[in-house]
Design a protein around this motif. Structure first.
Motif, short mmCIF file in Angstrom:
data_model
loop_
_atom_site.label_atom_id
_atom_site.label_comp_id
_atom_site.label_asym_id
_atom_site.label_seq_id
_atom_site.Cartn_x
_atom_site.Cartn_y
_atom_site.Cartn_z
N ARG A 491 0.76 -1.01 -0.28
CA ARG A 491 0.48 0.36 -0.11
C ARG A 491 0.90 1.18 -0.09
NH1 ARG A 491 -4.09 -1.80 4.87
NH2 ARG A 491 -3.79 -3.69 4.45
N ARG A 492 2.20 1.49 -1.08
CA ARG A 492 2.99 2.39 -0.93
C ARG A 492 2.97 2.94 -2.38
NH1 ARG A 492 4.29 -0.30 3.55
NH2 ARG A 492 4.57 1.71 5.47
N GLN A 493 2.36 2.37 -3.60
CA GLN A 493 2.10 2.51 -4.18
C GLN A 493 1.62 3.81 -4.75
OE1 GLN A 493 3.67 2.13 -7.13
NE2 GLN A 493 3.13 1.84 -9.16
N LEU A 620 -1.98 -11.82 -6.66
CA LEU A 620 -2.80 -12.23 -4.72
C LEU A 620 -2.51 -10.96 -4.06
CD1 LEU A 620 -4.34 -15.54 -4.83
CD2 LEU A 620 -5.45 -13.14 -5.54
N SER A 621 -1.32 -11.03 -4.07
CA SER A 621 -0.95 -10.05 -2.89
C SER A 621 -1.06 -8.63 -3.56
CB SER A 621 0.90 -9.85 -3.03
OG SER A 621 0.90 -11.02 -2.35
N MET A 622 -0.88 -8.52 -4.72
CA MET A 622 -1.14 -6.70 -5.59
C MET A 622 -2.13 -5.96 -5.16
SD MET A 622 -1.71 -5.63 -8.36
CE MET A 622 -1.88 -6.30 -9.24
N VAL A 623 -3.32 -7.34 -5.76
CA VAL A 623 -4.83 -7.59 -5.60
C VAL A 623 -5.65 -6.97 -4.11
CG1 VAL A 623 -7.40 -8.21 -5.88
CG2 VAL A 623 -5.26 -8.68 -7.74
N TYR A 624 -4.61 -7.38 -3.58
CA TYR A 624 -5.22 -6.85 -1.88
C TYR A 624 -4.71 -5.56 -1.40
CZ TYR A 624 -4.73 -7.73 3.19
OH TYR A 624 -5.40 -6.92 4.47
N GLY A 625 -3.00 -5.26 -2.09
CA GLY A 625 -2.70 -4.17 -1.78
C GLY A 625 -3.89 -2.85 -2.66
N PHE A 626 -3.82 -3.49 -3.28
CA PHE A 626 -4.43 -2.20 -3.94
C PHE A 626 -5.63 -1.73 -4.08
CE2 PHE A 626 -8.15 -2.17 -7.82
CZ PHE A 626 -7.30 -0.79 -7.87
N LYS A 628 -6.72 -2.34 -0.40
CA LYS A 628 -7.33 -1.51 0.64
C LYS A 628 -6.95 -0.21 0.23
CE LYS A 628 -8.42 -4.83 3.58
NZ LYS A 628 -9.41 -4.49 4.21
N GLN A 629 -5.55 0.15 -0.37
CA GLN A 629 -5.07 1.52 -0.57
C GLN A 629 -6.22 2.19 -1.39
OE1 GLN A 629 -1.65 1.39 -2.46
NE2 GLN A 629 -0.94 3.79 -2.48
N THR A 630 -7.32 1.73 -2.38
CA THR A 630 -8.31 2.43 -2.63
C THR A 630 -9.66 2.42 -1.40
OG1 THR A 630 -7.80 1.27 -4.93
CG2 THR A 630 -9.41 2.61 -4.69
N GLY A 631 -8.80 2.29 -0.53
CA GLY A 631 -10.63 2.29 0.51
C GLY A 631 -11.44 1.13 0.57
N GLU A 764 -3.10 8.65 2.64
CA GLU A 764 -3.97 7.58 2.34
C GLU A 764 -4.06 6.51 1.08
OE1 GLU A 764 -7.53 9.63 3.29
OE2 GLU A 764 -7.30 9.67 5.23
N GLY A 765 -3.18 6.68 0.13
CA GLY A 765 -2.45 5.90 -0.88
C GLY A 765 -2.93 6.94 -1.80
N HIS A 766 -3.25 8.18 -1.88
CA HIS A 766 -3.72 9.05 -3.37
C HIS A 766 -2.66 10.49 -2.71
CE1 HIS A 766 -8.02 7.88 -2.16
NE2 HIS A 766 -6.69 6.66 -3.11
N LEU A 767 -2.21 10.79 -4.72
CA LEU A 767 -1.35 11.71 -3.99
C LEU A 767 -1.91 12.76 -3.87
CD1 LEU A 767 0.36 10.91 -8.06
CD2 LEU A 767 1.89 11.31 -5.91
N ASP A 768 -0.59 13.74 -3.24
CA ASP A 768 -1.82 15.30 -3.16
C ASP A 768 -1.86 15.88 -4.08
OD1 ASP A 768 -1.03 13.74 -0.43
OD2 ASP A 768 0.58 15.31 0.11
N PRO A 769 -3.02 16.62 -3.69
CA PRO A 769 -3.94 17.59 -4.84
C PRO A 769 -2.34 18.55 -4.76
CG PRO A 769 -5.58 17.89 -2.94
CD PRO A 769 -4.15 16.96 -2.63
N GLY A 770 -2.73 18.44 -6.54
CA GLY A 770 -1.63 19.47 -6.78
C GLY A 770 -0.38 18.92 -6.99
N VAL A 771 0.10 17.84 -6.80
CA VAL A 771 1.59 17.11 -7.22
C VAL A 771 1.56 16.21 -8.15
CG1 VAL A 771 2.82 15.62 -6.07
CG2 VAL A 771 1.90 17.05 -4.20
#
Length: 797
Positions: A491-493, A620-626, A628-631, A764-771
């Protein structure tokens, strides 16, 4: 008979108008508003006692008999009258056909009309007609009277004439007789009969009801009043009826005698009962006190059993359950099923931990108490539970062993919480390790992927060396893909979520899956027409679908069906997912399924059941992390031999219609002439970036850390874009450097690059606004496109 037939219709016609006038007068007097209350009073009176019901029965029976006899009499009269009419018609046929035939032969219409008028004057005859049968135009037809279609009796007689010794049919005589007079006459007879019978029946019924009241009803009322006022506490004198005594005792005398005898017996029994009640009351007082004590003790035990978090149990000398409290139902078990079984019979660990069970059974055989004996078992639905049991032996007054009593605690939730905590700690440790490795590894991959492009361009005319360079390029791409999967799992992508149409993305991805999965796998889509827009990174979601589809293909080596399904779901907050509205994307296959013993490990990184060289174990690990990171969350269901279903739950977008984005063609590398300040601590990456930017026509300024970059800015260096790494030594990261530069030059544009952001510009897994971010590793085309977007003002400021 003929005279009678002639007079009766006249008499009927004289009576009918008078009868109609009389009935009209009665109808005028009795209006509906008067009739309804009258019928209501009659109905209530008929239900008020035996006499009215007797009168009603007599009237009903008499009415039925009267109606039956009247109907029979009317039928006989009707039959007789109809017979007279039919006889009259037969006489007309016998007496007139010969003369009518001769007149018809002579074509004498005047004579025919005279003869028909004579027939019409006969009683009940209403119409007569003669029709000629001849093959010529306008045959003779003579008719008298008025023909009707209802209540008539008709006869047709052939008219013949003898010519040269042979009889010829030359016409037909049609005669009609009406039954209206017969019906009128029968109606008057019915009214007379019914009126006379009703009067006679009513008078007789009144006499019967009076005699019944005088002889029976009034005495029954006296008996009822006596019974209603009778009291055993103060018994009245014996009952006597006020009537003249008959010569011999009748039924009422026998009833009174029996009733008085019964009252005497009741008074005697009442006295004996009062004495018995006094004795019983003393015994009941003692018993009631004992029952109250027992009930209080039982209620106290039941309250403890029902309010406790544990449940209570009892076993017999053979250690089989004889009692389980109802509290056990709350933990998914049926007391009736467990009664008669032993604890070891339902244990799941009796084979794997046989030594523990041998020691426990030895304790039971020695009749010793035990505490906190833990074992595993299943409930009625098949779910596994962890139990902790305490028990104490029970003996009777003679010291004979009766069994055990004790309590049990369900530790399943505690074990599951501990397991989730261990899993979370393990995943967090892997994530931290992944982030550290990804930073350095992506730096190396950036240099490799970039330089290999340069080498491939130089080796374009040397196929053998170009093929080797392509292998290096493919290996570097594979390494970048594995690193990306590791970061997604941890969850760091950095994700770039936007509002997407999940159905459209599934359709586009399904087109890509067909050549990947092969012809032996059938792809079926079941997309909800009302699917909500979802908030997710479309490229990462497409990658997740491809990973799951490839896993499904490997689970169906002999072919099968892959189903992609979407639907809207409301989650209540159970499990790992938060409550809310989600778009569900389900990927199901008809493969061999996942064994139950490894089902809980499928999301672990590098865990795979495939052979060596057939996968990294990160899909499956990638799917799990994606997820969770998506919310959202992910759930998996599988049964050996029946396939697997993986459900992704993506958060619903709060916006309107989702944007449909198709595949974008990568543009050719764009050139420029601006100046770019490159801040990169890794010398290899820094050299690669300077070389690539120089080949694209840009001028560059370089710095190895944030302090050196700020020194250049303070010295007045001019540049058009700050291109900085995020993770750098020296105590200042790329985000802090950009903020410091913007304090000096507010209009400067910043492009970040990193292989691992460490929550610097991602929250929270998302790029900050304006970045704006260029992920490592990147190629020359990616670098040139992102640089041009920033310099052209298309990217975030």
């Amino acid at each position: 008979m003929g005279n009678a037939g002639e007079k009766k219709p006249d008499r009927g016609r004289a009576v009918a108008p008078a009868a109609a006038k009389h009935l009209t007068g009665i109808g005028a007097n009795f209006t509906p508003t008067m009739l309804a209350p009258l019928l209501s009073r009659i109905f209530n009176w008929s239900r008020s006692g035996i006499g009215p019901r007797l009168l009603a029965a007599v009237l009903l029976f008499s009415s039925i008999v009267t109606l039956t006899l009247t109907a029979l009499q009317l039928y006989l009269d009707y039959d007789r009258e109809v017979g007279l009419i039919e006889t009259r018609l037969e006489e007309v046929g016998r007496s007139t056909t010969a003369s009518l035939g001769e007149s018809l032969w002579n074509l004498d219409q005047n004579q025919l009309k005279l003869q028909l008028d004579g027939i019409l004057r006969l009683p009940d005859i209403r119409a007569a007609e003669v029709r000629e049968i001849a093959d010529r135009p306008n045959p003779i037809r003579v008719a008298v009277g008025e023909r009707r279609s209802r209540s008539v009796v008709t006869r047709d007689y052939p008219l013949t004439y003898t010519v040269q010794g042979s009889a010829r049919t030359i016409g037909v005589l049609h005669v009609e007789a009406t039954l209206s007079d017969v019906y009128q006459q029968l109606l008057h007879r019915a009214l007379v009969i019914l009126a006379t019978q009703a009067a006679k029946t009513f008078v007789v019924s009144l006499f019967i009801i009076y005699m019944f009241h005088f002889l029976v009803t009034r005495h029954l009322v006296a008996i009822a009043e006596f019974v209603s006022k009778y009291s055993l506490a103060r018994p009245p004198p014996p009952l006597h009826l006020e009537r003249r005594p008959p010569h011999h005792p009748d039924e009422l005398d026998k009833v009174i005698e029996a009733f008085n005898a019964m009252c005497t017996n009741l008074e005697r029994a009442y006295g004996e009962l009062r004495e018995a009640n006094a004795n019983l009351e003393r015994d009941l007082t003692i018993r009631r006190r004992a029952e109250a004590d027992a009930r209080a003790s039982e209620e106290r035990f039941r309250d403890y059993a029902e309010t406790a978090s544990d449940w209570f149990w009892e076993t017999g000398p053979d250690h089989c359950f004889t009692y389980l409290s109802d509290r056990v139902i709350a933990f998914g078990m049926d007391p009736q099923v467990r009664i008669g079984t032993r604890r070891i019979d339902t244990a799941l660990d009796r084979e794997t931990e046989s030594e523990k069970w041998r020691a426990h059974m030895a304790t039971l055989d020695r009749h010793e108490p035990f505490r906190k004996f833990e074992y595993r078992g299943r409930d009625t639905t098949g779910r596994m539970h962890h139990f902790s049991v305490n028990g104490k032996p029970v003996f009777d007054a003679d010291g004979r062993f009766l069994g055990y009593r004790g309590s049990a605690t369900d530790l399943t939730a505690q074990h599951e919480t501990e397991e989730r905590l261990r899993q979370s700690q393990k995943m967090d440790a892997i994530g931290q390790l992944t982030g550290g490795v990804a930073h350095d590894f992506n730096n190396v991959l950036t240099v490799i992927t970039g330089t290999i492009e340069i080498i491939k361009e130089e080796l374009a005319d040397k196929p053998q060396l170009a093929a080797i360079a392509q292998l290096i390029d493919d290996a570097a791409s594979r390494g970048a893909e594995i690193t990306s999967q590791l970061l997604t799992f941890a969850r760091r992508q950095p994700l770039e979520p936007r509002e997407i149409d999940v159905n459209a993305l599934v359709v586009e991805t399904a087109k890509l899956l067909r050549p990947i999965l092969g012809e032996h796998v059938e792809i079926v889509t079941r997309l909800a027409d009302d699917a909500w827009p979802a908030m997710a990174d479309p490229s990462q979601l497409s990658s997740a679908i491809v990973n799951l589809a490839v896993n499904a293909r490997d689970a169906m080596p002999d072919g099968g069906r892959l189903t992609l399904e979407t639907a809207n779901r409301e989650l209540g907050g159970s499990g790992d997912g938060d409550s809310g509205s989600y778009v569900m994307l389900a990927i199901s296959d008809t493969g061999h399924g996942i064994p139950a013993d490894i089902r809980d490990r499928v999301f672990e990184p590098f865990f795979t059941t495939k052979g060596v060289g057939r996968g990294t174990g990160l899909g499956l690990s990638m799917v799990y992390g994606f997820a969770k990171q998506t919310g959202g969350t992910v759930a998996i269901e599988s049964e050996e031999g029946h396939g697997t279903v993986v459900r992704l739950f993506l958060p619903q977008s709060a916006g309107g219609a989702a944007a449909r984005s198709g595949p974008v063609q990568a543009p050719a590398p764009a050139r420029g002439h601006e100046t770019i300040l490159v801040v990169e601590d890794d010398p290899l990456v820094q050299g690669y970036v300077i070389a690539q930017l120089g080949s694209l026509g840009y001028r560059t300024l370089t710095a190895g850390d944030g302090a050196a970059a700020l020194a250049l800015v303070d010295q007045g260096a001019t540049f058009d874009l700050l291109f900085t790494d995020i993770i750098m030594p020296g105590g200042m990261n790329g985000r802090e450097l950009a903020e410091a530069v913007r304090l000096r030059r507010p209009d400067v544009r910043v492009l970040y690059t990193s292989g691992y952001t460490d929550n610097t510009i991602v929250h929270e897994g998302h790029l900050d606004p304006g970045v704006a971010l260029l992920r490592k590793p990147y190629r020359k085309a990616d670098l040139s496109q992102k640089i041009r977007e920033m310099l052209a003002g298309e990217g975030p400021a």
